[in-house]
Write a protein that holds these residues in place. Sequence first.
Motif, mmCIF file in Angstrom:
data_model
loop_
_atom_site.group_PDB
_atom_site.id
_atom_site.type_symbol
_atom_site.label_atom_id
_atom_site.label_comp_id
_atom_site.label_asym_id
_atom_site.label_seq_id
_atom_site.Cartn_x
_atom_site.Cartn_y
_atom_site.Cartn_z
ATOM 1 N N GLY A 127 0.930 -1.166 -0.056
ATOM 2 C CA GLY A 127 0.010 -0.152 0.019
ATOM 3 C C GLY A 127 0.772 1.217 0.140
ATOM 4 N N PHE A 128 2.026 1.303 0.706
ATOM 5 C CA PHE A 128 2.974 2.436 0.920
ATOM 6 C C PHE A 128 3.528 2.643 -0.366
ATOM 7 C CE2 PHE A 128 3.401 1.213 5.500
ATOM 8 C CZ PHE A 128 2.148 2.058 5.862
ATOM 9 N N ALA A 129 3.938 1.526 -1.179
ATOM 10 C CA ALA A 129 4.777 1.557 -2.339
ATOM 11 C C ALA A 129 3.819 2.035 -3.572
ATOM 12 C CB ALA A 129 5.348 0.296 -2.835
ATOM 13 N N MET A 130 2.590 1.713 -3.444
ATOM 14 C CA MET A 130 1.768 2.189 -4.295
ATOM 15 C C MET A 130 1.442 3.613 -4.528
ATOM 16 S SD MET A 130 -1.379 -0.766 -3.882
ATOM 17 C CE MET A 130 -2.711 -0.135 -4.840
ATOM 18 N N LYS A 131 1.705 4.277 -3.489
ATOM 19 C CA LYS A 131 1.553 5.850 -3.417
ATOM 20 C C LYS A 131 2.837 6.247 -4.402
ATOM 21 C CE LYS A 131 -1.290 6.110 0.082
ATOM 22 N NZ LYS A 131 -2.689 6.688 -0.271
ATOM 23 N N GLY A 132 3.988 5.506 -4.486
ATOM 24 C CA GLY A 132 4.863 6.109 -5.470
ATOM 25 C C GLY A 132 4.603 5.816 -6.810
ATOM 26 N N GLU A 133 3.864 4.439 -7.004
ATOM 27 C CA GLU A 133 3.363 4.249 -8.289
ATOM 28 C C GLU A 133 2.320 5.296 -8.928
ATOM 29 O OE1 GLU A 133 4.361 0.472 -10.068
ATOM 30 O OE2 GLU A 133 5.648 2.253 -9.737
ATOM 31 N N ALA A 134 1.488 5.904 -8.017
ATOM 32 C CA ALA A 134 0.696 6.684 -8.340
ATOM 33 C C ALA A 134 1.371 7.874 -9.023
ATOM 34 C CB ALA A 134 -0.121 7.120 -7.335
ATOM 35 N N LEU A 135 2.429 8.234 -8.375
ATOM 36 C CA LEU A 135 3.011 9.415 -8.958
ATOM 37 C C LEU A 135 3.712 9.291 -10.339
ATOM 38 C CD1 LEU A 135 4.556 12.291 -8.461
ATOM 39 C CD2 LEU A 135 6.618 11.031 -7.784
ATOM 40 N N ALA A 136 4.331 8.015 -10.635
ATOM 41 C CA ALA A 136 4.966 7.684 -11.919
ATOM 42 C C ALA A 136 4.044 7.604 -12.954
ATOM 43 C CB ALA A 136 5.606 6.268 -11.653
ATOM 44 N N SER A 137 2.864 6.831 -12.878
ATOM 45 C CA SER A 137 1.971 6.414 -13.779
ATOM 46 C C SER A 137 0.714 7.087 -13.631
ATOM 47 C CB SER A 137 1.829 4.952 -13.943
ATOM 48 O OG SER A 137 1.164 4.298 -12.689
ATOM 49 N N GLY A 138 0.369 7.575 -12.652
ATOM 50 C CA GLY A 138 -1.149 8.336 -12.377
ATOM 51 C C GLY A 138 -2.003 7.203 -12.100
ATOM 52 N N ALA A 139 -1.764 5.967 -11.741
ATOM 53 C CA ALA A 139 -2.548 5.038 -11.054
ATOM 54 C C ALA A 139 -1.717 4.213 -10.001
ATOM 55 C CB ALA A 139 -2.852 4.174 -12.419
ATOM 56 N N ALA A 140 -2.555 4.076 -9.050
ATOM 57 C CA ALA A 140 -1.836 3.308 -7.866
ATOM 58 C C ALA A 140 -2.114 1.924 -8.115
ATOM 59 C CB ALA A 140 -2.549 3.851 -6.385
ATOM 60 N N HIS A 141 -1.072 1.494 -8.904
ATOM 61 C CA HIS A 141 -1.557 -0.133 -9.203
ATOM 62 C C HIS A 141 -0.406 -0.913 -8.483
ATOM 63 C CE1 HIS A 141 1.681 0.241 -12.100
ATOM 64 N NE2 HIS A 141 1.361 1.251 -12.315
ATOM 65 N N ALA A 142 -0.582 -2.261 -8.194
ATOM 66 C CA ALA A 142 0.159 -3.067 -7.199
ATOM 67 C C ALA A 142 0.950 -4.127 -8.370
ATOM 68 C CB ALA A 142 -0.611 -3.533 -6.182
ATOM 69 N N ASP A 143 0.808 -4.146 -9.456
ATOM 70 C CA ASP A 143 1.199 -5.553 -10.224
ATOM 71 C C ASP A 143 2.604 -5.601 -10.167
ATOM 72 O OD1 ASP A 143 0.885 -3.373 -11.769
ATOM 73 O OD2 ASP A 143 0.370 -4.383 -13.587
ATOM 74 N N ASN A 144 3.282 -4.482 -10.078
ATOM 75 C CA ASN A 144 4.956 -4.458 -10.173
ATOM 76 C C ASN A 144 5.313 -4.380 -8.649
ATOM 77 O OD1 ASN A 144 4.658 -2.761 -12.897
ATOM 78 N ND2 ASN A 144 6.264 -4.171 -12.762
ATOM 79 N N VAL A 145 4.623 -3.599 -7.840
ATOM 80 C CA VAL A 145 5.292 -3.578 -6.494
ATOM 81 C C VAL A 145 4.963 -4.716 -5.687
ATOM 82 C CG1 VAL A 145 5.262 -1.198 -6.066
ATOM 83 C CG2 VAL A 145 3.177 -2.320 -5.410
ATOM 84 N N ALA A 146 3.771 -5.595 -5.931
ATOM 85 C CA ALA A 146 3.371 -6.830 -5.132
ATOM 86 C C ALA A 146 4.518 -7.762 -5.287
ATOM 87 C CB ALA A 146 2.207 -7.273 -5.706
ATOM 88 N N PRO A 147 4.974 -8.185 -6.552
ATOM 89 C CA PRO A 147 5.882 -9.118 -6.847
ATOM 90 C C PRO A 147 7.291 -8.934 -6.330
ATOM 91 C CG PRO A 147 5.345 -8.292 -8.783
ATOM 92 C CD PRO A 147 4.420 -7.789 -8.052
ATOM 93 N N ALA A 148 7.564 -7.502 -6.318
ATOM 94 C CA ALA A 148 8.827 -6.964 -6.007
ATOM 95 C C ALA A 148 9.039 -7.353 -4.420
ATOM 96 C CB ALA A 148 8.896 -5.451 -6.070
ATOM 97 N N LEU A 149 7.843 -7.307 -3.585
ATOM 98 C CA LEU A 149 7.792 -7.395 -2.191
ATOM 99 C C LEU A 149 7.793 -8.648 -1.783
ATOM 100 C CD1 LEU A 149 5.777 -4.144 -1.451
ATOM 101 C CD2 LEU A 149 8.143 -4.538 -0.383
ATOM 102 N N TYR A 150 6.739 -9.355 -2.544
ATOM 103 C CA TYR A 150 6.485 -10.909 -2.038
ATOM 104 C C TYR A 150 7.444 -12.113 -2.810
ATOM 105 C CZ TYR A 150 1.993 -9.780 -0.070
ATOM 106 O OH TYR A 150 0.781 -9.386 0.659
ATOM 107 N N GLY A 151 8.103 -11.439 -3.889
ATOM 108 C CA GLY A 151 8.738 -12.249 -4.710
ATOM 109 C C GLY A 151 8.118 -13.492 -5.526
ATOM 110 N N GLY A 152 8.507 -13.988 -6.439
ATOM 111 C CA GLY A 152 7.727 -15.144 -7.227
ATOM 112 C C GLY A 152 6.664 -14.398 -8.164
ATOM 113 N N ILE A 153 5.615 -14.926 -8.217
ATOM 114 C CA ILE A 153 4.360 -14.387 -8.891
ATOM 115 C C ILE A 153 3.391 -14.129 -7.904
ATOM 116 C CG2 ILE A 153 2.646 -15.106 -10.771
ATOM 117 C CD1 ILE A 153 4.891 -16.997 -11.878
#
Length: 315
Positions: A127-153
């Motif tokens: 959730g915190f990382a999604m705030k950064g994604e919102a700045l980059a793309s205009g949408a607070a999506h989690a499909d990149n930050v989730a695997p980065a944090l959890y690992g795998g798929i």
Amino acid sequence: MKMKTEKLTVFAPATIANLSCGFDVLGLALDGIGDILHLELTPEPGVSITRVTGADIPLETDRNVAGIAGMAFLEAATGYSGGVRIEIEKRIAPGSGIGSSAASSAGTVWGLNQLLGEPFGLPDLVGFAMKGEALASGAAHADNVAPALYGGITLVRSSHPLDIARVHCPEALHACILHPQIELKTSDARKVLRTSIPLSKGIRQWGNVGGLVTGLFTEDFGLISRSLEDCIIEPVRSLLIPGFDTLREAALAAGALGFGISGSGPSVYALTHGADTAEAVSRALGKAYDAIDIPYTLHHGPVNRRGIYSINPNT
């Protein structure tokens, strides 16, 4: 709040978002490509980004994804009144389509969590990382930050409220990435997308998502291959990537399970069954793109199952 240490260096992996049919919900962490972040707690409150190497991105906290994500973390971290100083080694090119902004955002909050004794769980960090994604793309999506944090798929079942599930990743699954040396901003790539789709395409896409997840859990590589199809996003975005169809043909001919756009592009990816096939597909992609006369980088390797992790800064 009990602190583990005052300094930490972390590796935050690049990621493949969407995996063709899973727009904004599926993601995979890559092995061997990622940003390096150096974090140090400070008595002064707030986030201070003192240095960025490898890319020309702002140091101002409110204009940097790491700064935005870090501030979101600190605002929620009751019991800690200090701040953090961050240096970023950008080893993922911004606008490359392999989670550059996600790596910096997720790496920052993961590192802070470690420094402060792990007060938050992984869903909170997403959730915190999604705030950064919102700045980059205009949408607070989690499909990149989730695997980065959890690992795998990972599968983002819901963003509101946030609901993330780990998806089984077969040991033999490998990924290939070709990054044309052009920049394609996520915000621009989103502008070309339609806001509605025919029901028939939706049904086909849902079938592919279900088939892909089932194939991963059962390690049915035939089903994985048949399900790596995007009938909604790829036909539009592929027009922005020079040589896309040529690369697809080369990858599939070399034995790839499937081929598609990594995130919003311009990077493209292929999944393979085994390391030998990944190497063959990587060679085929390079040979195909040599004829297009656009500089590129290539990478192939296994899936990163650890996600973000701490490293010795001297290695």
